[in-house]
Write an enzyme that holds these catalytic residues in place. Structure first.
Site, mmCIF file in Angstrom:
data_model
loop_
_atom_site.group_PDB
_atom_site.id
_atom_site.type_symbol
_atom_site.label_atom_id
_atom_site.label_comp_id
_atom_site.label_asym_id
_atom_site.label_seq_id
_atom_site.Cartn_x
_atom_site.Cartn_y
_atom_site.Cartn_z
ATOM 1 N N SER A 1 5.885 4.438 -0.320
ATOM 2 C CA SER A 1 4.679 4.937 0.328
ATOM 3 C C SER A 1 4.973 6.130 1.233
ATOM 4 O O SER A 1 5.404 7.180 0.769
ATOM 5 C CB SER A 1 4.012 3.787 1.094
ATOM 6 O OG SER A 1 2.749 4.161 1.563
ATOM 7 N N ASP B 1 2.552 7.952 -2.037
ATOM 8 C CA ASP B 1 2.004 7.302 -3.226
ATOM 9 C C ASP B 1 0.493 7.460 -3.318
ATOM 10 O O ASP B 1 -0.143 6.858 -4.170
ATOM 11 C CB ASP B 1 2.417 5.832 -3.298
ATOM 12 C CG ASP B 1 1.761 4.973 -2.223
ATOM 13 O OD1 ASP B 1 1.374 5.520 -1.177
ATOM 14 O OD2 ASP B 1 1.659 3.749 -2.439
ATOM 15 N N ASP C 1 -0.427 10.598 1.248
ATOM 16 C CA ASP C 1 0.957 10.209 1.510
ATOM 17 C C ASP C 1 1.717 10.139 0.192
ATOM 18 O O ASP C 1 1.197 10.534 -0.857
ATOM 19 C CB ASP C 1 1.028 8.895 2.291
ATOM 20 C CG ASP C 1 0.536 7.694 1.498
ATOM 21 O OD1 ASP C 1 -0.215 7.905 0.530
ATOM 22 O OD2 ASP C 1 0.887 6.553 1.837
ATOM 23 N N ASP D 1 -2.126 6.518 -1.637
ATOM 24 C CA ASP D 1 -3.135 5.490 -1.343
ATOM 25 C C ASP D 1 -3.693 5.662 0.065
ATOM 26 O O ASP D 1 -4.503 4.850 0.514
ATOM 27 C CB ASP D 1 -2.568 4.085 -1.535
ATOM 28 C CG ASP D 1 -1.437 3.738 -0.570
ATOM 29 O OD1 ASP D 1 -0.987 4.632 0.186
ATOM 30 O OD2 ASP D 1 -0.985 2.572 -0.580
#
Length: 474
Positions: free
Chosen positions: A130, A271, A269, A273
């Site tokens: 992440s 990833d 960010d 999400d």
């Protein structure tokens, strides 16, 4: 007044609460590998090794071998260097127990959730840490419905990580293939989340993809809808993911918006999400303001389900008051987007998120999706005709202060002196604010947060509790 870790105490005042949390129940705390969002850690240390990744593939594959059909797993990753290693290790694990593998390559976490459903896979995997730096990596798992796994599923998989699982006969070993149209499928899906009559023609948008998983798909989606795009954070090299860019480091986007004369900035960010927005003046807009905008607009349009919004205990009291003024509820969950999602599904809500920028819009995605959330903001910008600085400032946040106290061991929140300090701080706020005291789910620190109408009272409350925790740890 303070409960033991894992319990929650709410006072009579609707605007004051003391909460002491773990990441969850005793059952969750018994996990050795899975945290609040999958497995995560420093690459080639602890749990984050290729050997463990292969075991996770074998265990998760075995757990989801249900029925006589040919089983399938979808695997995506972000752009960090170690993604190649973990991807190959997990392919070995899943194929060894008889699962076929579909590889997506670099793709946002919500794209993996989407394609798990669309490709009728039995399980989905996202290899990502992440918003962490490239040195870390992680494994997130999704069930066939595209939702993150339940605690029960994670515990069942964990139980197999230290056991030998049954390997497939040689003739039943799985196959692996890579699909080339994953990005196009995802772009098509996110574009459909924009109201049909809305186009982004004439909008000048700065997009920071954090050198992460959305570096191709997010700018493409906005451009295909008519916007002019200024892209940053779109040159991943395996080591620059989240490095001084993206939603956790918005300074680059702020400078880009102002220097380019953009109407708005979108920061994702690693990833993708998570979403943070920058207005045309270069001011950062956090998840609380975004939830206020999307929740209130969907309510006006008759689209809001559940009569309110779900956020965590960390969301600002100003958001709660804003929603209350419009006849809407703010339901609070523990920290972590999985807990937000649990509350949403329990209560029938379709809008939820975190102050940090996770936006979950269940009408369009089963997990946080920064690109989908950004399109809702952009639609509101187009429809209102207002500048972003006006549209995205819906309430004045009350002063909020968060400090972390590191401790070496023990349970400092159970000390009588700490309980007394918390009770005194609560009394000092006297209905004008809120306390949230909780152990971190990822490191040995106690997080102490206070907010209220008087900044001096807030600072004093945090200082007194932190001091008491430090003394209890000495």
């Amino acid at each position: 007044m303070a409960g033991l870790p894992g319990h929650q105490t709410v006072t009579d005042s609707p605007e004051i609460a003391i909460r002491q949390q773990d990441p969850g129940s005793d059952q969750i705390m018994s996990k050795q590998f899975f945290g609040t969002d999958g497995i995560r850690g420093r690459t080639n240390q602890g749990a984050m090794t290729a050997a463990t990744a292969m075991k996770v593939g074998q265990a998760a594959g075995t757990h989801f071998l249900r029925g006589a059909h040919r089983h399938r797993v979808v695997i995506g990753k972000d752009t960090r260097l170690s993604g190649y290693m973990f991807e190959n290790a997990m392919v070995a694990g899943f194929t060894s127990v008889g699962m076929d593998v579909v590889l997506l390559g670099p793709m946002p976490t919500p794209a993996v959730a989407l394609l798990t459903r669309e490709l009728r896979a039995d399980v989905g995997v996202m290899i990502s840490a992440s918003h962490n730096g490239y040195e870390d990596n992680g494994i997130k798992l999704f069930g066939p419905d595209g939702f993150k796994l339940s605690d029960e599923d994670e515990l069942a998989i964990e139980a197999m990580l230290t056991q030998d699982v049954a390997l497939a006969p040689s003739e039943e070993i799985g196959r692996a293939r890579r699909i080339e149209d994953a990005g196009g499928r995802y772009i098509h899906a996110v574009k459909r989340s924009l109201p049909e009559a809305v186009r982004l023609d004439g909008l000048r948008i700065a997009v920071d993809c954090a050198n992460g998983a959305a570096y191709q798909v997010a700018p493409s989606a906005f451009w295909e809808l008519g916007a002019e795009i200024i892209s940053v954070g779109v040159t991943p090299n395996g080591k620059n993911i989240n490095a001084r860019c993206g939603s956790t480091h918005p300074a680059l986007l702020q400078e880009t918006v102002v220097s380019s004369g953009a109407d708005i900035g979108i920061a994702l960010d690693g990833d993708a999400d998570r979403l943070i927005v920058v207005d045309e003046k270069g001011k950062v807009v956090d998840g609380d303001q975004l939830m206020a905008l999307i929740g209130s607009q969907w309510a006006e349009q008759g689209r809001l389900a559940g009569g309110g919004v779900v956020a965590t205990v960390m969301s600002n009291l100003g958001l709660e008051r804003f929603l209350k003024g419009r006849g809407l509820d703010l339901v609070r969950s523990k920290v972590g987007d999985r807990y937000v999602l649990e509350k949403m599904r329990e209560g029938g809500f379709n809008v939820g998120g975190e102050q940090s920028g996770h936006m979950i819009l269940l009408d369009h995605a089963t997990t946080g999706d920064g690109t989908v959330a950004a399109l809702q903001v952009l639609a509101a910008l187009v429809q209102s005709g207002k500048p972003a600085s006006e549209l995205l400032h819906l309430f004045d946040p009350v002063p909020q202060l968060l400090r972390n106290v590191r401790f070496a061991g023990g349970k400092p929140l159970e000390a009588d002196s700490v309980k007394a300090a918390i009770a005194d701080a609560e009394a000092s706020l006297d209905g004008r604010g809120r306390l949230v005291i909780r152990p971190s789910g990822t490191e040995p620190v106690i997080r102490v947060m206070a907010e209220g109408d008087d900044a001096r009272e807030v600072e004093a409350a945090v200082a007194s509790i932190c001091s008491a925790v430090e003394q209890a740890c000495a």
